[in-house]
Write an enzyme that holds these catalytic residues in place. Structure first.
Site, PDB file in Angstrom:
ATOM      1  N   SER A  93       0.819  -1.219   0.048  1.00  0.00           N
ATOM      2  CA  SER A  93      -0.035  -0.068   0.134  1.00  0.00           C
ATOM      3  C   SER A  93       1.017   1.213   0.105  1.00  0.00           C
ATOM      4  O   SER A  93       1.410   1.517  -0.836  1.00  0.00           O
ATOM      5  CB  SER A  93      -0.836   0.000   1.133  1.00  0.00           C
ATOM      6  N   ASP A 120      -4.306   5.647  -3.220  1.00  0.00           N
ATOM      7  CA  ASP A 120      -2.979   4.977  -2.778  1.00  0.00           C
ATOM      8  C   ASP A 120      -2.527   4.134  -3.522  1.00  0.00           C
ATOM      9  O   ASP A 120      -3.254   3.755  -4.619  1.00  0.00           O
ATOM     10  CB  ASP A 120      -2.964   4.851  -1.175  1.00  0.00           C
ATOM     11  N   ASP A 153      -7.158   1.028  -2.438  1.00  0.00           N
ATOM     12  CA  ASP A 153      -8.441   0.583  -1.596  1.00  0.00           C
ATOM     13  C   ASP A 153      -8.893   1.768  -0.815  1.00  0.00           C
ATOM     14  O   ASP A 153      -9.919   1.638  -0.268  1.00  0.00           O
ATOM     15  CB  ASP A 153      -8.093  -0.399  -0.600  1.00  0.00           C
TER      16      ASP A 153
END
Length: 453
Positions: A96, A243, A247
């Protein structure tokens, strides 16, 4: 001991904490523990994601699991693939918004239900650490197949909006050189095929694991300039930034002003309740006055502990139609109660058209009614002592009450928590008030002074 296993997922520094051998062990452990027949795999754009994913696949195959590889993807595409195909689970290789020298994994079981600390992650960790697996039976080894679900996924996304409601829109979309780029391209192509009057201005759209424009994390103010500037330059109606594994999505109004995720939760809740009066909406406790005020008017607000595993579990229990966290995680019942960064901006874009108002106009009154500090992170050497200072200060003011002070309903310390970052503890502060910006700012300043004393 494998230190890459965290409370909700797997994250670690490349090399000693996470490498191909450890990825193989995780795959083998997942297979031995859950004994799934088929699972889906995907990976983000990081330079190590492909090799880690293939090592993971080998471990799964050695455990007798068939692997369907959807290629470069966002976490929500793994969620979608898991529930759409009806397979037994899925794993996304992603770090992430973590630093360049990190990678990680997010694990789900059937129905895209999260595998976290108390729902199987500790069991997978125990098996991976022991590394004591039965010999591989070549006759039962799992198969590996690459598949493409992008069209089916985009079909699902477009099921949340009515394209006929869309009026001419110009949208800036910043993929941050992450995994969102190809999905944005597919959505753009679908808009064109359907004749929707939507123009996408794509920023940093090419996936690049070197992240030439920095790690995409628009939650940080220093990561917002490119989106803001593009909105202003092109006179766009809205800006969207993602990002790395998309998500989460972050929204900017027509003036390039960043809109805190807290107010987007209220906006989406209101939109769902217009179509589904009386429905339950899940929210986290960090900032809540605006959300509760919006939801109470037409539905039932339900507070959940912060964190995706808790939110998803509570949504299932309550059969809630939507759940939102101020951290820009948005969860939808029809998306298997999972979080997605693509559905929220599509819904908001449709809402702008339906209401005939700008995004700024849609949230302005709510921001004035319930001004909030936004989450402020402070890296402190002694976080527990710092929090105690705040508690002691306000317990004196409140005659011994807790640090959730000011029960007179004008202003509250919504949340003051200590969390771990990759390198050092961080204290997260949230303050909100009822229509009193100076009071909110005064209390925020005071608490920050106490924390840093």
């Amino acid at each position: 001991m494998l230190t890459c296993f965290k409370a909700y997922d797997i994250r670690g520094k490349l090399g000693e904490e996470l490498n191909e051998d450890i990825a193989w062990r995780i795959g083998r452990a997942y297979g031995e523990f859950l004994k799934p027949k088929t699972i889906v795999l995907g990976g983000d754009v990081r330079l190590t994601s492909e090799t880690l994913k293939l090592a993971l696949a080998k471990g799964l195959q050695d455990a007798g699991v068939d692997v369907l590889d959807i290629g470069m993807s966002g976490t929500e595409e793994i969620y979608f693939a898991t529930f759409h195909l009806g397979v037994d689970g899925g794993i996304e290789v992603t770090a992430s918004h973590n630093p360049m020298d990190y990678n990680g994994m997010k694990l789900v079981r059937e129905g895209a239900r999260p595998i976290s600390g108390d729902t199987g992650l500790r069991d997978v960790q125990r098996l991976a650490e022991a590394n004591d697996f039965p010999p591989v039976d070549e006759t039962k080894r799992g198969r590996y197949q690459q598949i493409n679900l992008r069209d089916a996924y985009v079909d699902h996304l477009f099921g949340y909006i009515n394209v006929k409601n869309l009026t001419p829109l110009k949208l800036v979309i910043n993929s941050g050189n992450g995994a969102a780029g190809p999905v944005v391209d597919a959505i753009e192509a679908r808009f064109k095929a359907l004749g929707a009057p939507v123009e996408l201005i794509k920023v940093h759209n090419t996936p690049d694991g070197n992240f030439p424009n920095g790690i995409p994390n628009p939650l940080l103010p220093e990561c917002r300039d490119d989106t803001r500037n593009a909105v202003i330059k092109h006179g766009a109606d809205m800006g969207i930034a993602f990002d790395g594994d998309f998500d989460r999505c972050f929204l900017f109004d027509e003036k390039g002003q960043f809109i805190e995720g807290y107010y987007i939760v209220g906006l989406l809740a209101e939109a769902f309740l217009e179509k589904n009066p009386g429905a339950k909406i899940i929210h986290d406790p960090r900032l809540s006055w605006n959300t509760v005020d919006v939801v109470t008017a037409a539905g039932t607000p339900v507070m959940s502990k912060t964190g995706h595993a808790f939110i998803k579990e509570r949504m299932r229990k309550e059969d809630a139609i939507y759940g939102g966290e101020m951290s820009a995680h948005h969860y939808f019942r029809d998306f298997a109660y999972c979080d997605t960064g693509m559905i929220p901006w599509l819904l908001v874009a449709e809402l702008v058209c339906l209401k005939g108002k700008t995004l700024g106009e849609l949230v302005r009154d709510r921001m004035a009614a319930f001004p909030a500090s936004g989450e402020i992170n402070s890296k402190l050497a002694h976080p527990v002592e710092a929090i105690n200072r705040v508690e002691q200060h306000f317990s004196r003011d409140a005659g011994g009450g807790s640090h959730r002070w000011h029960q007179h309903d004008l202003c509250r310390l919504a949340a003051l928590t200590c969390a771990s970052s990759n390198t050092e503890p961080v204290v997260r502060l949230n303050v909100e008030s009822r229509g009193d910006v100076p009071l909110m700012e005064e209390k925020t300043k005071l608490i920050l002074e106490l924390l840093n004393k």
